[in-house]
Design an enzyme around this catalytic site. Structure first.
Site, PDB file in Angstrom:
ATOM      1  N   ASP A   1       0.862  -1.184   0.000  1.00 58.24           N
ATOM      2  CA  ASP A   1       0.000   0.000   0.000  1.00 58.24           C
ATOM      3  C   ASP A   1       0.901   1.237   0.000  1.00 58.24           C
ATOM      4  O   ASP A   1       1.341   1.687  -1.052  1.00 58.24           O
ATOM      5  CB  ASP A   1      -0.914  -0.089   1.225  1.00 58.24           C
TER       6      ASP A   1
ATOM      7  N   VAL B   1      -9.298  -3.223   0.927  1.00 59.86           N
ATOM      8  CA  VAL B   1      -9.781  -4.548   0.531  1.00 59.86           C
ATOM      9  C   VAL B   1      -9.547  -5.573   1.641  1.00 59.86           C
ATOM     10  O   VAL B   1      -8.635  -5.429   2.455  1.00 59.86           O
ATOM     11  CB  VAL B   1      -9.104  -5.024  -0.777  1.00 59.86           C
TER      12      VAL B   1
HETATM   13  P1  XMP Z   1       1.970  -0.417   3.830  1.00 62.40           P
HETATM   14  O1  XMP Z   1       1.135   0.845   3.801  1.00 62.40           O
HETATM   15  O2  XMP Z   1       3.027  -0.376   4.886  1.00 62.40           O
HETATM   16  O3  XMP Z   1       0.899  -1.488   4.251  1.00 62.40           O
HETATM   17  O4  XMP Z   1       2.470  -0.796   2.447  1.00 62.40           O
HETATM   18  C1  XMP Z   1       1.191  -2.799   4.394  1.00 62.40           C
HETATM   19  C2  XMP Z   1       0.216  -3.486   5.300  1.00 62.40           C
HETATM   20  O5  XMP Z   1      -0.945  -2.697   5.586  1.00 62.40           O
HETATM   21  C3  XMP Z   1      -2.101  -3.480   5.520  1.00 62.40           C
HETATM   22  N1  XMP Z   1      -2.968  -3.007   4.425  1.00 62.40           N
HETATM   23  C4  XMP Z   1      -4.167  -3.506   4.136  1.00 62.40           C
HETATM   24  N2  XMP Z   1      -4.845  -4.517   4.698  1.00 62.40           N
HETATM   25  N3  XMP Z   1      -6.588  -4.159   3.159  1.00 62.40           N
HETATM   26  C5  XMP Z   1      -6.061  -4.827   4.203  1.00 62.40           C
HETATM   27  O6  XMP Z   1      -6.708  -5.753   4.684  1.00 62.40           O
HETATM   28  C6  XMP Z   1      -5.968  -3.137   2.535  1.00 62.40           C
HETATM   29  O7  XMP Z   1      -6.510  -2.566   1.595  1.00 62.40           O
HETATM   30  C7  XMP Z   1      -4.681  -2.794   3.067  1.00 62.40           C
HETATM   31  N4  XMP Z   1      -3.789  -1.873   2.709  1.00 62.40           N
HETATM   32  C8  XMP Z   1      -2.747  -2.016   3.583  1.00 62.40           C
HETATM   33  C9  XMP Z   1      -1.633  -4.887   5.262  1.00 62.40           C
HETATM   34  O8  XMP Z   1      -1.560  -5.557   6.496  1.00 62.40           O
HETATM   35  C10 XMP Z   1      -0.286  -4.724   4.638  1.00 62.40           C
HETATM   36  O9  XMP Z   1       0.596  -5.799   4.817  1.00 62.40           O
END
Ligand code: XMP
Ligand code: MG
Length: 195
Positions: free
Chosen positions: A102, A152
Site C-alpha cells: 500500500d 480490501v
Molecule cells: P503499507 O502501507 O506499509 O501497508 O504498504 C502494508 C500493510 O498494511 C495493511 N494493508 C491492508 N490490509 N486491506 C487490508 O486488509 C488493505 O486494503 C490494506 N492496505 C494495507 C496490510 O496488512 C499490509 O501488509
C-alpha cells in the site's frame, strides 16, 4: 457475498489462476537455487500456502511478523519485529511473499532488515499492489494484481483481524470503518498488526 463487501474484485478461481501463473514463473526463475519463501504474518498466509504448492522446486518456508503503529486501515511505517526468522539466511535466495503493498512503508522496513543479513539474493512477490503514490518505493519482482486505492479484505487480508477467511478479495464498505479514524489522533496510537 458478505454483507460488508461492496464489490468482489477477484474471485477464488481468478486468484487460483494467478497463483498458478506466479508459481510457474518462480519455478522457472529459481532452478537449481536454494530458495526460502519468507511469508509475512498474518495476511500472506493463504497466499504463501497456495503459492508454495504451485512452485515445483525444493524450498523452505519461514515467517516474520511485524507490527506497525497506526490505525486499522493505515500503517505508519514505525515498525517492530514480533517474530523473526529461525536462522541465518546468508546462504539462501530470499523471496518475500506479501499480501499487499500500500504505502510501501512496511515492506521498505522489512527489505532493509533482510538486506543487512546478506542473503544470496532478495526479491519481492506481492499478491496485490495498490495504485497510489507510494511513501517508499520498493522494487517488486512478481505482482499478482494491481488494484484501485480502496480498502480490501479477504484471502488473508483483514480489517481489525476479521474477514481473513473470505475466499475472495473484495472491497470493504467504507461504512464498516468510518468513524474509527479519530483513533489516529490519539497521543499513544494502538499497535496493530501491519502485515
Ligand atoms: P503499507 O502501507 O506499509 O501497508 O504498504 C502494508 C500493510 O498494511 C495493511 N494493508 C491492508 N490490509 N486491506 C487490508 O486488509 C488493505 O486494503 C490494506 N492496505 C494495507 C496490510 O496488512 C499490509 O501488509
Ligand atoms: Mg492487516
Amino acid at each position: 457475498m458478505h454483507q460488508d463487501i461492496s464489490e468482489v474484485l477477484y474471485s477464488e478461481a481468478q486468484i487460483q489462476a494467478k497463483v498458478q501463473e506466479l508459481g510457474q514463473q518462480i519455478t522457472a526463475d529459481y532452478q537449481g537455487k536454494h530458495l526460502l519463501l519468507l511469508g509475512t504474518l498474518k495476511g500472506a498466509v493463504p497466499f504463501i500456502a497456495d503459492l508454495a504448492r504451485a512452485i515445483e522446486l525444493p524450498l523452505e518456508l519461514d515467517y516474520m511478523a511485524v507490527a506497525s503503529y497506526g490505525n486499522s486501515t493505515h500503517s505508519s511505517g514505525v515498525v517492530r519485529i514480533l517474530k523473526d526468522l529461525e536462522g541465518p539466511i546468508d546462504n539462501k535466495h530470499i523471496l518475500i511473499i506479501e499480501d499487499i503493498i500500500d504505502s510501501g512503508l512496511t515492506l521498505a522496513y522489512l527489505v532493509d532488515v533482510i538486506r543487512r543479513r546478506n542473503p544470496l539474493s532478495l526479491r519481492i512477490c506481492t499478491l496485490l499492489y495498490k495504485e497510489r503514490t507510494r511513501l517508499k518505493e520498493v522494487p517488486v519482482d512478481y505482482t499478482g494484481f494491481t488494484i484501485p486505492d480502496k480498502f480490501v479484505v479477504g484471502y488473508g487480508l483483514d480489517y481489525s483481524q476479521y474477514y481473513r477467511n473470505l475466499p475472495y478479495i473484495g472491497i470493504l464498505k467504507p461504512s464498516v470503518y468510518e468513524g474509527t479514524e479519530p483513533e489516529e489522533q490519539h497521543s499513544s496510537p494502538a499497535e496493530t498488526q501491519a502485515i
